[in-house]
Design a protein around this motif. Sequence first.
Motif, PDB file in Angstrom:
ATOM      1  N   LEU A 187       0.831  -1.203   0.000  1.00  0.00           N
ATOM      2  CA  LEU A 187       0.000   0.000   0.000  1.00  0.00           C
ATOM      3  C   LEU A 187       0.871   1.260   0.000  1.00  0.00           C
ATOM      4  O   LEU A 187       0.523   2.260  -0.647  1.00  0.00           O
ATOM      5  N   ALA A 188       2.001   1.191   0.713  1.00  0.00           N
ATOM      6  CA  ALA A 188       2.917   2.338   0.693  1.00  0.00           C
ATOM      7  C   ALA A 188       3.417   2.604  -0.723  1.00  0.00           C
ATOM      8  O   ALA A 188       3.564   3.754  -1.143  1.00  0.00           O
ATOM      9  N   GLY A 189       3.658   1.529  -1.480  1.00  0.00           N
ATOM     10  CA  GLY A 189       4.089   1.692  -2.876  1.00  0.00           C
ATOM     11  C   GLY A 189       3.044   2.383  -3.724  1.00  0.00           C
ATOM     12  O   GLY A 189       3.358   3.253  -4.542  1.00  0.00           O
ATOM     13  N   VAL A 190       1.769   2.004  -3.496  1.00  0.00           N
ATOM     14  CA  VAL A 190       0.675   2.648  -4.238  1.00  0.00           C
ATOM     15  C   VAL A 190       0.589   4.125  -3.884  1.00  0.00           C
ATOM     16  O   VAL A 190       0.420   4.986  -4.750  1.00  0.00           O
ATOM     17  N   VAL A 191       0.700   4.430  -2.584  1.00  0.00           N
ATOM     18  CA  VAL A 191       0.617   5.816  -2.132  1.00  0.00           C
ATOM     19  C   VAL A 191       1.802   6.629  -2.647  1.00  0.00           C
ATOM     20  O   VAL A 191       1.655   7.783  -3.062  1.00  0.00           O
ATOM     21  N   MET A 192       2.991   6.027  -2.644  1.00  0.00           N
ATOM     22  CA  MET A 192       4.161   6.721  -3.187  1.00  0.00           C
ATOM     23  C   MET A 192       3.993   7.012  -4.678  1.00  0.00           C
ATOM     24  O   MET A 192       4.479   8.010  -5.194  1.00  0.00           O
ATOM     25  N   ALA A 193       3.274   6.115  -5.355  1.00  0.00           N
ATOM     26  CA  ALA A 193       2.965   6.376  -6.761  1.00  0.00           C
ATOM     27  C   ALA A 193       2.132   7.636  -6.914  1.00  0.00           C
ATOM     28  O   ALA A 193       2.135   8.269  -7.974  1.00  0.00           O
ATOM     29  N   GLY A 194       1.420   8.028  -5.837  1.00  0.00           N
ATOM     30  CA  GLY A 194       0.662   9.279  -5.867  1.00  0.00           C
ATOM     31  C   GLY A 194       1.567  10.484  -6.026  1.00  0.00           C
ATOM     32  O   GLY A 194       1.245  11.432  -6.742  1.00  0.00           O
ATOM     33  N   ILE A 195       2.720  10.459  -5.352  1.00  0.00           N
ATOM     34  CA  ILE A 195       3.681  11.560  -5.511  1.00  0.00           C
ATOM     35  C   ILE A 195       4.246  11.549  -6.921  1.00  0.00           C
ATOM     36  O   ILE A 195       4.381  12.588  -7.572  1.00  0.00           O
ATOM     37  N   LEU A 196       4.564  10.347  -7.402  1.00  0.00           N
ATOM     38  CA  LEU A 196       5.061  10.236  -8.774  1.00  0.00           C
ATOM     39  C   LEU A 196       4.006  10.729  -9.755  1.00  0.00           C
ATOM     40  O   LEU A 196       4.314  11.426 -10.731  1.00  0.00           O
ATOM     41  N   ALA A 197       2.726  10.383  -9.480  1.00  0.00           N
ATOM     42  CA  ALA A 197       1.631  10.832 -10.340  1.00  0.00           C
ATOM     43  C   ALA A 197       1.552  12.349 -10.372  1.00  0.00           C
ATOM     44  O   ALA A 197       1.401  12.967 -11.437  1.00  0.00           O
ATOM     45  N   ALA A 198       1.652  12.963  -9.199  1.00  0.00           N
ATOM     46  CA  ALA A 198       1.578  14.421  -9.121  1.00  0.00           C
ATOM     47  C   ALA A 198       2.712  15.066  -9.905  1.00  0.00           C
ATOM     48  O   ALA A 198       2.535  16.076 -10.593  1.00  0.00           O
ATOM     49  N   THR A 199       3.885  14.456  -9.807  1.00  0.00           N
ATOM     50  CA  THR A 199       5.054  15.013 -10.477  1.00  0.00           C
ATOM     51  C   THR A 199       4.962  14.865 -11.984  1.00  0.00           C
ATOM     52  O   THR A 199       5.192  15.807 -12.741  1.00  0.00           O
ATOM     53  N   ILE A 200       4.605  13.663 -12.428  1.00  0.00           N
ATOM     54  CA  ILE A 200       4.511  13.406 -13.873  1.00  0.00           C
ATOM     55  C   ILE A 200       3.411  14.256 -14.492  1.00  0.00           C
ATOM     56  O   ILE A 200       3.584  14.844 -15.566  1.00  0.00           O
TER      57      ILE A 200
END
Length: 510
Positions: free
Chosen positions: A337-350
């Motif tokens: 779940l932490a990986g999915v949430v961290m993908a949120g930061i990546l999503a915001a950046t991309i």
Amino acid sequence: MCCYMACVVIIGLVFARRANQSTENYFLGGRSLGPWIAAMSAEASDMSGWLLMGLPGVAYWCGVADAAWTAIGLGVGTYINWLLVAKRLRSYSVVAGDAITIPEFFSARFKEKKKVLLTISAVFILIFFTVYASSCFVTCGKLFSTLFGLSYHSMMIAGALFVIFYTVLGGFLAESASDFMQSIVMIFALGVILITGTAAAGGPAAVAQNIRAIPGFTSFFGIAQPVMENGVQQVSGGAPVFGEAGSYGLLTILSTLSWGLGYFGVPQVLLRFMAIRKASELKKSRRIATVWCAVSLASAVLIGMIGRALYPTALQTSSEAENIFVVLSTNLLPPLLAGVVMAGILAATISSSDSYLLIAASAFAKNIYQGVLRRDASDKKVLWVSRLMLLAISAVGILVALDENSVIFTLVAFAWAGFGATFGPIMLLSLFWKRTTWRGAVAGMVSGAVTVFIWKLCLKPLGGAFGVYELLPAFLVSLAFIVGVSLLDKEPAPEIAAEFEEAKRMAAEA
């Protein structure tokens, strides 16, 4: 995270063929966006990594006032922008030569022949979007280096290369479709951390009790002041040391609220207004965008405050404070779940960096190269020049981002002020004041941009009344120049006045 990045690339591949059919498809998606994608891709591209790292970092570092007044200004600005600007710009961009970029719209709006306004607009877009892109690369570097324990520089460059590859691939349609997906990931990540963090801290009452002990931390009219030594907050008895609460007066509140003025000039949002398939669908988009913006901004501020209650001494510099979202995720969530949430930061950046790079590249390729230097350039050649320019902008952004002590919030604030003051006043008056002239537009655009630099670099360090956010004085200066020069100038030509009335009529009928 690798799976998430693969999904983004697949979206790029799906849209690549359609994007390469013409510059209109590549830069504006053929004006085919639906209301949901228009709204959520606009907000996702607007917010960037600072929503999940920069804004929580401000709340963690100095409390509610700075972060909350910023969020309120942005929320109000979002609503007013969709309410006033969206429909008129959608109609006017079609009437004024079917413009597909912001510089092209301004040039067509005033019927200029020597393309001076177009060139000035494109140059300022290049400057400020390069700063914006660097803030996204800093986010990638901080995220990956914190997660994987590798060097900031190698992670920053790796993240930048992925963003460049994806943006070159699919153009505006791919960017908008993936931004829609990324907006969902971002709101999910914020919600998970907000709920999990509150529970881990013992509930809202426990969080409030912990942070109330910090002078000024929970006040809307005061601000917490960490006690620093050599740039690091001091710790005593296992607790962070704060001084007396600082004052947060009316001028400072107005300064912070002025973040909302930036919306009238940011190209990544304005282009969504131009790209929606029907002006009549903008009302639905406005509601979606406003709700998304309000929920995400409130969540980000609360996450920073919860982080201070849970990990009061974990982050001891203003730059490190921007990692509070990462700290909460990795400590409170199971790895998957932490990986999915961290993908949120990546999503915001991309979702932001692809918009910044694409718009900046189009500013040069479509507006300067084809609009000024090579007017007979084919669509194919313009697309190639755009991709080369995208690489050049990225290279400069990477150089700016090499400083690992860069504060994301500070970089974003400067670029936001630049766009808000350079394009905001002239966008509003171009759409709603028929008396606006070409000379007034040039004067307002240049004066706004110059004031941002002078205020930020020369006047703001003096403090006092000069300590306000540079967007507010620069926006007012630009407005004054546009109105003053336009009134001194002769009235616009009948052809320009007729187009203004036509756009007004179309917007009213939509």
